[in-house]
Design a protein around this motif. Structure first.
Motif, PDB file in Angstrom:
ATOM      1  N   THR A 114       0.817  -1.224   0.000  1.00 55.80           N
ATOM      2  CA  THR A 114       0.000   0.000   0.000  1.00 55.80           C
ATOM      3  C   THR A 114       0.851   1.276   0.000  1.00 55.80           C
ATOM      4  O   THR A 114       0.317   2.377   0.103  1.00 55.80           O
ATOM      5  CB  THR A 114      -0.928   0.022   1.239  1.00 55.80           C
ATOM      6  OG1 THR A 114      -0.110   0.003   2.423  1.00 55.80           O
ATOM      7  CG2 THR A 114      -1.853  -1.166   1.269  1.00 55.80           C
ATOM      8  N   ALA A 117      -0.054   4.071  -2.496  1.00 58.09           N
ATOM      9  CA  ALA A 117      -1.370   4.674  -2.208  1.00 58.09           C
ATOM     10  C   ALA A 117      -1.255   5.635  -1.024  1.00 58.09           C
ATOM     11  O   ALA A 117      -1.830   6.730  -1.042  1.00 58.09           O
ATOM     12  CB  ALA A 117      -2.392   3.576  -1.913  1.00 58.09           C
ATOM     13  N   ASP A 120       0.724   8.790  -2.021  1.00 61.99           N
ATOM     14  CA  ASP A 120      -0.163   9.678  -2.801  1.00 61.99           C
ATOM     15  C   ASP A 120      -1.087  10.457  -1.859  1.00 61.99           C
ATOM     16  O   ASP A 120      -1.286  11.664  -2.012  1.00 61.99           O
ATOM     17  CB  ASP A 120      -1.076   8.869  -3.743  1.00 61.99           C
ATOM     18  CG  ASP A 120      -0.351   8.268  -4.937  1.00 61.99           C
ATOM     19  OD1 ASP A 120       0.835   8.571  -5.139  1.00 61.99           O
ATOM     20  OD2 ASP A 120      -1.007   7.483  -5.668  1.00 61.99           O
ATOM     21  N   TYR A 121      -1.642   9.718  -0.917  1.00 63.01           N
ATOM     22  CA  TYR A 121      -2.625  10.326  -0.005  1.00 63.01           C
ATOM     23  C   TYR A 121      -1.972  11.421   0.845  1.00 63.01           C
ATOM     24  O   TYR A 121      -2.548  12.495   1.054  1.00 63.01           O
ATOM     25  CB  TYR A 121      -3.206   9.229   0.894  1.00 63.01           C
ATOM     26  CG  TYR A 121      -4.545   9.560   1.492  1.00 63.01           C
ATOM     27  CD1 TYR A 121      -5.708   9.442   0.741  1.00 63.01           C
ATOM     28  CD2 TYR A 121      -4.654   9.995   2.805  1.00 63.01           C
ATOM     29  CE1 TYR A 121      -6.947   9.744   1.276  1.00 63.01           C
ATOM     30  CE2 TYR A 121      -5.889  10.296   3.359  1.00 63.01           C
ATOM     31  CZ  TYR A 121      -7.028  10.164   2.596  1.00 63.01           C
ATOM     32  OH  TYR A 121      -8.254  10.467   3.137  1.00 63.01           O
ATOM     33  N   THR A 304      -5.068   3.839   2.567  1.00 63.97           N
ATOM     34  CA  THR A 304      -4.763   2.664   1.726  1.00 63.97           C
ATOM     35  C   THR A 304      -5.925   2.311   0.800  1.00 63.97           C
ATOM     36  O   THR A 304      -5.862   1.310   0.072  1.00 63.97           O
ATOM     37  CB  THR A 304      -4.473   1.405   2.586  1.00 63.97           C
ATOM     38  OG1 THR A 304      -5.629   1.096   3.362  1.00 63.97           O
ATOM     39  CG2 THR A 304      -3.280   1.600   3.476  1.00 63.97           C
ATOM     40  N   ASN A 305      -6.962   3.111   0.838  1.00 63.55           N
ATOM     41  CA  ASN A 305      -8.189   2.690   0.158  1.00 63.55           C
ATOM     42  C   ASN A 305      -8.179   2.943  -1.358  1.00 63.55           C
ATOM     43  O   ASN A 305      -8.894   3.799  -1.869  1.00 63.55           O
ATOM     44  CB  ASN A 305      -9.400   3.366   0.810  1.00 63.55           C
ATOM     45  CG  ASN A 305     -10.695   2.726   0.362  1.00 63.55           C
ATOM     46  OD1 ASN A 305     -10.680   1.659  -0.245  1.00 63.55           O
ATOM     47  ND2 ASN A 305     -11.804   3.371   0.650  1.00 63.55           N
ATOM     48  N   THR A 306      -7.331   2.182  -2.044  1.00 66.43           N
ATOM     49  CA  THR A 306      -7.470   2.063  -3.498  1.00 66.43           C
ATOM     50  C   THR A 306      -7.833   0.594  -3.744  1.00 66.43           C
ATOM     51  O   THR A 306      -7.507  -0.277  -2.917  1.00 66.43           O
ATOM     52  CB  THR A 306      -6.168   2.393  -4.254  1.00 66.43           C
ATOM     53  OG1 THR A 306      -5.190   1.381  -3.942  1.00 66.43           O
ATOM     54  CG2 THR A 306      -5.617   3.759  -3.850  1.00 66.43           C
ATOM     55  N   ASP A 308      -6.634  -1.590  -5.834  1.00 65.70           N
ATOM     56  CA  ASP A 308      -5.451  -2.458  -5.920  1.00 65.70           C
ATOM     57  C   ASP A 308      -4.858  -2.724  -4.539  1.00 65.70           C
ATOM     58  O   ASP A 308      -4.518  -3.856  -4.195  1.00 65.70           O
ATOM     59  CB  ASP A 308      -4.382  -1.815  -6.815  1.00 65.70           C
ATOM     60  CG  ASP A 308      -4.816  -1.809  -8.269  1.00 65.70           C
ATOM     61  OD1 ASP A 308      -5.637  -2.657  -8.643  1.00 65.70           O
ATOM     62  OD2 ASP A 308      -4.340  -0.934  -9.020  1.00 65.70           O
ATOM     63  N   SER A 309      -4.712  -1.650  -3.767  1.00 62.25           N
ATOM     64  CA  SER A 309      -4.096  -1.810  -2.440  1.00 62.25           C
ATOM     65  C   SER A 309      -4.911  -2.757  -1.571  1.00 62.25           C
ATOM     66  O   SER A 309      -4.370  -3.671  -0.940  1.00 62.25           O
ATOM     67  CB  SER A 309      -4.032  -0.474  -1.715  1.00 62.25           C
ATOM     68  OG  SER A 309      -3.073   0.334  -2.277  1.00 62.25           O
ATOM     69  N   ARG A 310      -6.210  -2.532  -1.545  1.00 63.69           N
ATOM     70  CA  ARG A 310      -7.044  -3.346  -0.654  1.00 63.69           C
ATOM     71  C   ARG A 310      -7.074  -4.807  -1.125  1.00 63.69           C
ATOM     72  O   ARG A 310      -7.040  -5.723  -0.311  1.00 63.69           O
ATOM     73  CB  ARG A 310      -8.448  -2.747  -0.559  1.00 63.69           C
ATOM     74  CG  ARG A 310      -8.474  -1.404   0.203  1.00 63.69           C
ATOM     75  CD  ARG A 310      -8.531  -1.636   1.699  1.00 63.69           C
ATOM     76  NE  ARG A 310      -8.118  -0.507   2.496  1.00 63.69           N
ATOM     77  CZ  ARG A 310      -8.937   0.375   3.092  1.00 63.69           C
ATOM     78  NH1 ARG A 310     -10.225   0.264   2.942  1.00 63.69           N
ATOM     79  NH2 ARG A 310      -8.450   1.342   3.833  1.00 63.69           N
TER      80      ARG A 310
END
Ligand SMILES: NC(=O)C1=CN([C@@H]2O[C@H](COP(=O)(O)OP(=O)(O)OC[C@H]3O[C@@H](n4cnc5c(N)ncnc54)[C@H](O)[C@@H]3O)[C@@H](O)[C@H]2O)C=CC1
Ligand SMILES: O=CC(=O)O
Length: 334
Positions: A114, A117, A120-121, A304-306, A308-310
């Motif tokens: 993650t 992600a 980015d966040y 982490t809430n993309t 792909d990540s999840r």
């Protein structure tokens, strides 16, 4: 509340409890070989609910999230059958690892999947803060009217290329934040447990003491692990060093900041803005003084809430459980 999966619930199959929804494909795959029970509500489980589930039925593995507290009481309820706890997260601070070790329960996390992600966040929160995008969104022009409008208005921000950013914790996330900020042309200072020469060389980052970092940074980003050493690392004493009108972004853990001290520096204006994905406790109660501060934006621990990540978190955690329950060697948490 709890969904049951697995065709042959014959008492011989090993049993897995998952505290959050995981993708159907993963669940179908897992339930060929295991009995799988899943908490299927669109919210985290309460401590009482998890305790109750683990008391009522004994599981060989628990897949949890960073929202679940895994403590001695829970391990006692789970009993001797429990072999492994796999968390759908990088952090393992919500798990009493010593108690797990003593109980002979393996702890696995899913590091690294993650990182991008979260980086980015962190940069997104930073951009919201330095350009006050939250206020811009509230500037309503839907009636076709630009007023009030000031060329030298009070919503002025700064460009990252004009700013010095201090990063606390130069691990995987800190490194990816550095890559992004270097691209924006920001000056990067960092404080970490050890110097990271490759980051210094690649992104022109400068190692500083915590005090120097806080004194020099226009914005501070927190990306270190939570430990006894970093608990309330930012407190009344250390926050005193902040440059006036600095911005603080936290994508690490709420416990790294003393929230009372944060409220004070936000009130005094020493901290211009706090943007945090995490709080202590979580969620922060509505009446907490930090929630009353207009210059504080609290996000719901969602970096982490993309998709792909999840998905990758689910794949990683489930693979660890399968390996352990099939008695193959297990990857240790980093
Ligand atoms: N908001 C979110 O959803 C997420 C938050 N996180 C948090 O971010 C943390 C960092 O993640 P990664 O970069 O992947 O881990 P990592 O292990 O690669 O990096 C952690 C860094 O913290 C530094 N550190 C540890 N103790 C320190 C101390 N006393 N003083 C200064 N630096 C110290 C280490 O040197 C290391 O560079 C995780 O432990 C987790 O708590 C991670 C993923 C998602
Ligand atoms: O907070 C989330 C994590 O992965 O750690």
């Amino acid at each position: 509340m709890v969904e049951h999966h697995g065709q042959h619930r014959d008492g011989l199959m090993k049993k897995i409890f998952i505290t959050a929804e995981v993708p159907t494909r993963i669940l179908q795959n897992l339930s060929r070989d295991f009995q799988v029970d899943v908490f299927s509500q669109s919210r985290p489980m309460t401590e009482q609910e998890l305790l109750h589930c683990l008391q009522c039925e004994h599981y060989d593995a628990v897949v949890c999230t960073y929202k679940d507290r895994i403590n001695q009481q829970l391990l006692d309820a789970a009993g001797d059958q429990l072999q492994v706890i796999a968390t759908l997260s990088t952090g393992t601070d919500h798990i009493d690892k010593r108690a797990c070790h003593q109980a002979g329960v393996k702890v696995c996390n899913v590091p690294a999947v993650t990182t991008h992600a979260v980086a980015d966040y962190a940069v997104a929160l930073l951009l919201i803060g330095i350009r006050r995008l939250d206020s811009h969104i509230q500037e309503d022009t839907s009636d076709g009217n630009d007023e009030p409008w000031h060329f030298m208005g009070n919503l002025q921000g700064r460009a990252l290329s004009d700013m010095t950013i201090g990063i606390i914790g130069m691990g995987k996330i800190g490194t990816e934040i550095s890559r992004r900020l270097h691209g924006f042309g920001a000056r990067i200072n960092y404080f970490s447990r050890t110097r990271k020469i490759h980051v210094e060389q690649q992104f022109a980052a400068h190692y500083q003491s915590l005090e120097a970092l806080l004194a020099n940074a226009d914005a501070v980003l927190l990306s270190c692990a939570l430990s006894q050493e970093t608990y309330h690392l930012l407190n009344r004493d250390t926050l005193r060093n902040l440059k006036p009108h600095a911005i603080l972004v936290n994508v690490a853990r709420g416990e790294i900041c003393d929230h009372q001290a944060l409220t004070e520096v936000l009130a005094s204006g020493q901290l211009a803005m706090l943007l945090t994905d995490t709080t202590e406790p979580e969620p922060l109660p509505p009446e907490h003084p930090l929630r009353q501060m207009p210059n504080c934006l609290i996000f719901p621990h969602i970096a982490t809430n993309t998709l792909d990540s999840r998905e990758n978190l689910c794949h990683g955690a489930v693979a660890e459980v399968q390996r352990t329950l099939s008695t193959l060697p297990v990857t240790k948490f980093s």
